[in-house]
Write a protein that holds these residues in place. Structure first.
Motif, PDB file in Angstrom:
ATOM      1  N   HIS A 185      32.385  34.571  43.615  1.00 56.26           N
ATOM      2  CA  HIS A 185      33.746  34.437  43.116  1.00 56.26           C
ATOM      3  C   HIS A 185      34.071  33.023  42.659  1.00 56.26           C
ATOM      4  O   HIS A 185      35.192  32.747  42.264  1.00 56.26           O
ATOM      5  CB  HIS A 185      34.743  34.904  44.183  1.00 56.26           C
TER       6      HIS A 185
ATOM      7  N   VAL B 232      28.855  39.266  45.262  1.00 59.43           N
ATOM      8  CA  VAL B 232      29.548  38.747  44.092  1.00 59.43           C
ATOM      9  C   VAL B 232      29.921  37.289  44.327  1.00 59.43           C
ATOM     10  O   VAL B 232      30.440  36.929  45.378  1.00 59.43           O
ATOM     11  CB  VAL B 232      30.831  39.574  43.835  1.00 59.43           C
TER      12      VAL B 232
ATOM     13  N   VAL C 131      38.228  43.269  45.588  1.00 54.88           N
ATOM     14  CA  VAL C 131      36.787  43.063  45.782  1.00 54.88           C
ATOM     15  C   VAL C 131      36.535  41.797  46.594  1.00 54.88           C
ATOM     16  O   VAL C 131      35.698  41.789  47.502  1.00 54.88           O
ATOM     17  CB  VAL C 131      36.056  43.023  44.424  1.00 54.88           C
ATOM     18  N   ALA C 132      37.267  40.742  46.286  1.00 54.54           N
ATOM     19  CA  ALA C 132      37.109  39.496  47.038  1.00 54.54           C
ATOM     20  C   ALA C 132      37.415  39.729  48.515  1.00 54.54           C
ATOM     21  O   ALA C 132      36.687  39.250  49.395  1.00 54.54           O
ATOM     22  CB  ALA C 132      38.019  38.406  46.467  1.00 54.54           C
TER      23      ALA C 132
ATOM     24  N   LEU D  79      41.735  35.974  47.196  1.00 54.21           N
ATOM     25  CA  LEU D  79      42.165  35.697  45.832  1.00 54.21           C
ATOM     26  C   LEU D  79      43.604  36.184  45.707  1.00 54.21           C
ATOM     27  O   LEU D  79      43.893  37.358  45.940  1.00 54.21           O
ATOM     28  CB  LEU D  79      41.278  36.414  44.812  1.00 54.21           C
TER      29      LEU D  79
ATOM     30  N   GLU E  95      42.181  44.023  40.829  1.00 51.95           N
ATOM     31  CA  GLU E  95      40.856  44.562  41.149  1.00 51.95           C
ATOM     32  C   GLU E  95      39.968  43.488  41.784  1.00 51.95           C
ATOM     33  O   GLU E  95      39.326  43.717  42.810  1.00 51.95           O
ATOM     34  CB  GLU E  95      40.187  45.109  39.890  1.00 51.95           C
ATOM     35  N   HIS E  96      39.954  42.313  41.192  1.00 50.16           N
ATOM     36  CA  HIS E  96      39.110  41.241  41.722  1.00 50.16           C
ATOM     37  C   HIS E  96      39.606  40.746  43.078  1.00 50.16           C
ATOM     38  O   HIS E  96      38.806  40.354  43.926  1.00 50.16           O
ATOM     39  CB  HIS E  96      38.997  40.089  40.718  1.00 50.16           C
ATOM     40  N   SER E  97      40.907  40.785  43.287  1.00 51.31           N
ATOM     41  CA  SER E  97      41.457  40.405  44.583  1.00 51.31           C
ATOM     42  C   SER E  97      40.984  41.364  45.669  1.00 51.31           C
ATOM     43  O   SER E  97      40.617  40.958  46.773  1.00 51.31           O
ATOM     44  CB  SER E  97      42.985  40.389  44.510  1.00 51.31           C
TER      45      SER E  97
ATOM     46  N   CYS F 249      47.117  36.124  43.212  1.00 51.08           N
ATOM     47  CA  CYS F 249      47.665  35.858  41.883  1.00 51.08           C
ATOM     48  C   CYS F 249      49.189  35.848  41.989  1.00 51.08           C
ATOM     49  O   CYS F 249      49.799  36.849  42.370  1.00 51.08           O
ATOM     50  CB  CYS F 249      47.202  36.926  40.896  1.00 51.08           C
TER      51      CYS F 249
ATOM     52  N   LEU G 125      43.236  43.410  36.194  1.00 62.18           N
ATOM     53  CA  LEU G 125      41.956  42.767  36.493  1.00 62.18           C
ATOM     54  C   LEU G 125      42.076  41.859  37.718  1.00 62.18           C
ATOM     55  O   LEU G 125      41.201  41.856  38.591  1.00 62.18           O
ATOM     56  CB  LEU G 125      41.486  41.972  35.280  1.00 62.18           C
ATOM     57  N   MET G 126      43.159  41.108  37.801  1.00 59.19           N
ATOM     58  CA  MET G 126      43.369  40.235  38.964  1.00 59.19           C
ATOM     59  C   MET G 126      43.491  41.063  40.243  1.00 59.19           C
ATOM     60  O   MET G 126      42.948  40.689  41.290  1.00 59.19           O
ATOM     61  CB  MET G 126      44.611  39.369  38.766  1.00 59.19           C
TER      62      MET G 126
END
Length: 88
Positions: free
Chosen positions: A4, A2, A44-45, A52, A40-42, A54, A37-38
């Motif tokens: 980012h 992915v 995954v990152a 990541l 989840e993406h954190s 937030c 969403l933040m």
């Protein structure tokens, strides 16, 4: 892998959301979804070796949300037959 949006060798990315209470007052469902969403993406990152973060600012000390970032627990479908696993 992915992408980012920042190079893997950098320290990472920090997203700062200010006055989130005002946003949440107008669009509570969207405010929760954005935090979810933040999260989840954190996660995954982090799995990809990236960072990541937030940071959320609120002037309202009573602002609260349902939990964010929850991942579903997936079970092996072969174990759905409860009678096979329990004594009795």
């Amino acid at each position: 892998m992915v992408d980012h949006g920042w190079a893997p060798g950098t320290a990472g990315l920090a997203v700062v959301l200010t006055h989130y209470d005002a946003f949440a007052a107008s669009w509570p469902d969207l405010a929760w979804a954005m935090l979810d969403l933040m999260a989840e993406h954190s996660r995954v990152a982090a799995l990809m070796g990236r960072r990541l973060l937030c940071l959320v600012h609120s002037s309202d000390p009573d602002l609260s949300f349902e939990p964010v970032g929850a991942a579903p627990v997936l079970w092996n479908p072969a174990e759905w037959l409860d009678a096979v696993r329990r004594e009795g």
